[in-house]
Design an enzyme around this catalytic site. Structure first.
Site, PDB file in Angstrom:
ATOM      1  N   THR A 143      69.875  61.169  47.881  1.00 46.56           N
ATOM      2  CA  THR A 143      69.021  62.297  48.303  1.00 46.56           C
ATOM      3  C   THR A 143      67.764  62.407  47.439  1.00 46.56           C
ATOM      4  O   THR A 143      66.917  63.257  47.685  1.00 46.56           O
ATOM      5  CB  THR A 143      69.804  63.621  48.204  1.00 46.56           C
TER       6      THR A 143
ATOM      7  N   LYS B 233      58.823  50.256  27.127  1.00 46.19           N
ATOM      8  CA  LYS B 233      59.473  49.572  28.256  1.00 46.19           C
ATOM      9  C   LYS B 233      58.578  48.452  28.775  1.00 46.19           C
ATOM     10  O   LYS B 233      59.033  47.331  29.023  1.00 46.19           O
ATOM     11  CB  LYS B 233      59.742  50.567  29.400  1.00 46.19           C
TER      12      LYS B 233
ATOM     13  N   HIS C 111      51.064  53.453  41.499  1.00 48.05           N
ATOM     14  CA  HIS C 111      50.581  53.279  40.131  1.00 48.05           C
ATOM     15  C   HIS C 111      49.447  52.258  40.140  1.00 48.05           C
ATOM     16  O   HIS C 111      49.453  51.312  40.941  1.00 48.05           O
ATOM     17  CB  HIS C 111      51.690  52.747  39.223  1.00 48.05           C
TER      18      HIS C 111
ATOM     19  N   CYS D 154      58.874  50.696  37.026  1.00 49.65           N
ATOM     20  CA  CYS D 154      57.930  50.493  38.137  1.00 49.65           C
ATOM     21  C   CYS D 154      56.628  49.833  37.703  1.00 49.65           C
ATOM     22  O   CYS D 154      56.170  48.857  38.302  1.00 49.65           O
ATOM     23  CB  CYS D 154      57.645  51.816  38.837  1.00 49.65           C
TER      24      CYS D 154
HETATM   25  C1  2RA Z   1      57.251  57.059  35.616  1.00 53.57           C
HETATM   26  N1  2RA Z   1      57.756  54.696  35.281  1.00 53.57           N
HETATM   27  O1  2RA Z   1      56.267  56.673  36.257  1.00 53.57           O
HETATM   28  C2  2RA Z   1      58.259  56.061  35.085  1.00 53.57           C
HETATM   29  C3  2RA Z   1      59.608  56.248  35.696  1.00 53.57           C
HETATM   30  N2  2RA Z   1      59.581  56.092  37.101  1.00 53.57           N
HETATM   31  O2  2RA Z   1      57.472  58.257  35.355  1.00 53.57           O
END
Ligand code: 2RA
Length: 331
Positions: free
Chosen positions: A10, A204, A233, A126
């Site tokens: 969800t 990361k 992004h 991501c």
């Molecule tokens: C963000 N990459 O953009 C991190 C987790 N999705 O907040």
């Protein structure tokens, strides 16, 4: 035919996973949707059938599943992914919980393949996923010496709470998910700060890039910024190559790369933008140019839908990759 479960069905990414599954031809006979206690009982329609979302419990994790698409946060994954693994399922986990474990594969199908005997497979962060897709063909062709990232990350990376903070910010309502307003602002702060002044998001990108590309000596740095964009992004990649290259050669290599679309015609104001990549599967690259301040160094700009290629699509592509490997081994 597989017994498939989606954990976090969800949430923003979980529901995207179902959207992607709906347009893929992965053979599954059973689908089970799990969530936290709070969302259990929710009805979800998938391929014309109504599913009642179940609460994820230890008993449920002992049921016989073949594949688990997990997008429920690190805490839930740490608790339940090992239980699913012990019960014989393969877990594709979107959280950061297992990404840097030595025996856990961290997979972007255009870049690498599972090697470990463990059946928890980690979906990378991501902003890392969309960056290694163009970096991999450049690494193969020219070699990589150093990568410096600056990211411009959409609020949907923070889930529904991020989206709400952007929308509410326009009405002057204080944010609940960010330490400062995100509306009409840019926050150089994603995830928490470490003692060295980097954020965990930046760490990361550094650690995951090296692991996915299998380049432990690669010099990597990152600055990760939250911007008032709903989805997609953007990442400015500054890359130093090991061998000489021209902009044209780089553009040609990227144009031939899997999962990449080159949009690079600045004379006609053509370059990747978040409004291009949202709801698309590919990574869009452009603004390819030489960085005259350093030898053999280039700038590349890329955008990608952080909920699709940055999360849900990549996870389902890993499932497709495993299905292909399994089918090939049975030939
Ligand atoms: C963000 N990459 O953009 C991190 C987790 N999705 O907040």
């Amino acid at each position: 035919m597989y017994r498939l479960a989606v954990v976090g069905a969800t949430g923003l990414v979980g529901s995207k996973m179902l959207e992607v599954l709906d347009r893929k031809n992965i053979p599954f006979s059973e689908l089970t949707l799990f969530s936290s206690k709070k969302s259990a009982g929710t009805e979800v329609v998938f391929k014309g059938q109504t599913y009642i979302v179940r609460e994820l419990t230890a008993a449920a994790a002992a049921e016989p599943f073949d594949y688990i698409l997990m997008s429920a946060g690190g805490g839930t994954s740490l608790k339940f992914s090992p239980l699913f693994e012990q019960s014989g399922a393969t877990v594709i986990d979107n959280s950061s919980a297992f990404r840097m474990e030595e025996d856990i594969d961290l997979i972007v199908p255009e870049v690498n393949r599972p090697q470990s005997s463990r059946t928890i497979i980690a979906n990378p962060n991501c902003s890392t996923i969309q960056s290694v897709v163009p970096l991999k063909p450049l690494a193969d062709r020219f070699g990589l010496e150093r990568v410096s990232y600056t990211t411009y990350q959409a609020v949907s990376g923070s889930g529904i709470a991020g989206r709400n903070d952007l929308a509410n910010g326009e009405k002057g309502i204080a944010p609940t998910n960010y330490p400062h307003p995100i509306y009409n602002n840019a926050l150089p702060h994603i995830d928490v700060f470490q003692d060295d002044g980097y954020t965990k998001e930046e760490q990361k990108m550094v650690d995951e890039t090296k692991k996915i590309l299998q380049l432990p000596e690669l010099k990597v740095t990152a600055t990760c910024v939250r911007v008032p964009v709903q989805d997609s992004h953007s990442v400015a990649i500054n890359v130093t190559l090991s061998t000489p290259a021209t902009v044209e050669e780089i553009r040609d290599v990227l144009a031939a790369a899997p999962g990449v679309v080159v949009v690079d015609d600045v004379k006609n104001n053509a370059y990747p933008m978040a409004i291009h990549s949202t709801d698309r599967d590919e990574v869009f690259v452009g603004r390819i140019r030489s960085d005259e301040s350093l030898p053999n160094t280039f700038h590349i700009w890329c955008t990608a839908d952080n909920l699709l290629k940055g999360a849900a699509l990549n996870a389902v592509q890993i499932l497709e990759q495993l299905h292909t490997i399994r089918s090939e081994s049975h030939v």
